[in-house]
Design a protein around this motif. Structure first.
Motif, PDB file in Angstrom:
ATOM      1  N   SER A  42       0.826  -1.214   0.000  1.00 54.52           N
ATOM      2  CA  SER A  42       0.000   0.000   0.000  1.00 54.52           C
ATOM      3  C   SER A  42       0.854   1.256   0.000  1.00 54.52           C
ATOM      4  CB  SER A  42      -0.971   0.002   1.187  1.00 54.52           C
ATOM      5  OG  SER A  42      -0.299  -0.113   2.406  1.00 54.52           O
ATOM      6  N   ARG A  49       4.692  -0.102   3.578  1.00 50.93           N
ATOM      7  CA  ARG A  49       3.455  -0.494   4.262  1.00 50.93           C
ATOM      8  C   ARG A  49       2.776  -1.568   3.429  1.00 50.93           C
ATOM      9  NH1 ARG A  49      -0.139   4.208   6.553  1.00 50.93           N
ATOM     10  NH2 ARG A  49       1.943   4.545   7.364  1.00 50.93           N
ATOM     11  N   ASN A  51      -0.317  -4.833   3.248  1.00 47.34           N
ATOM     12  CA  ASN A  51      -1.495  -5.505   3.781  1.00 47.34           C
ATOM     13  C   ASN A  51      -1.238  -6.999   3.675  1.00 47.34           C
ATOM     14  OD1 ASN A  51      -2.988  -3.085   4.125  1.00 47.34           O
ATOM     15  ND2 ASN A  51      -3.356  -3.060   1.933  1.00 47.34           N
ATOM     16  N   GLU A  56      -2.442  -4.662   8.464  1.00 47.25           N
ATOM     17  CA  GLU A  56      -1.470  -3.815   7.782  1.00 47.25           C
ATOM     18  C   GLU A  56      -0.241  -3.681   8.674  1.00 47.25           C
ATOM     19  OE1 GLU A  56      -2.121  -0.021   5.189  1.00 47.25           O
ATOM     20  OE2 GLU A  56      -2.105   0.563   7.302  1.00 47.25           O
TER      21      GLU A  56
END
Length: 72
Positions: A42, A49, A51, A56
């Protein structure tokens, strides 16, 4: 295989290998980042970052650079 921190936003990847340090590897596994798992990036770059498994997580550039992935 490419390092996780080089993947672009929106990329779907599969984790191939984790870093060699046992403590790092243990921490990543505890966060749900294990070899074979699929993840979606993401945010890439300095702060990666991703998921994974419905959650997350955020990895620093150094650690994300030691996680090797392949595109899905």
């Amino acid at each position: 295989m490419v390092p996780l921190n080089t993947c672009r936003r929106g990329s779907k990847v599969r984790v191939v290998t984790l870093c060699e340090d046992p403590r790092c590897r243990c921490r990543l596994c505890a966060l749900g980042l294990t070899p074979g798992v699929e993840a979606e990036v993401s945010q890439g770059g300095d702060c990666c970052r991703i998921n994974v498994r419905g959650g997350e997580i955020c990895l620093g550039e150094g650690l994300a650079g030691r996680v090797m992935v392949t595109p899905v």
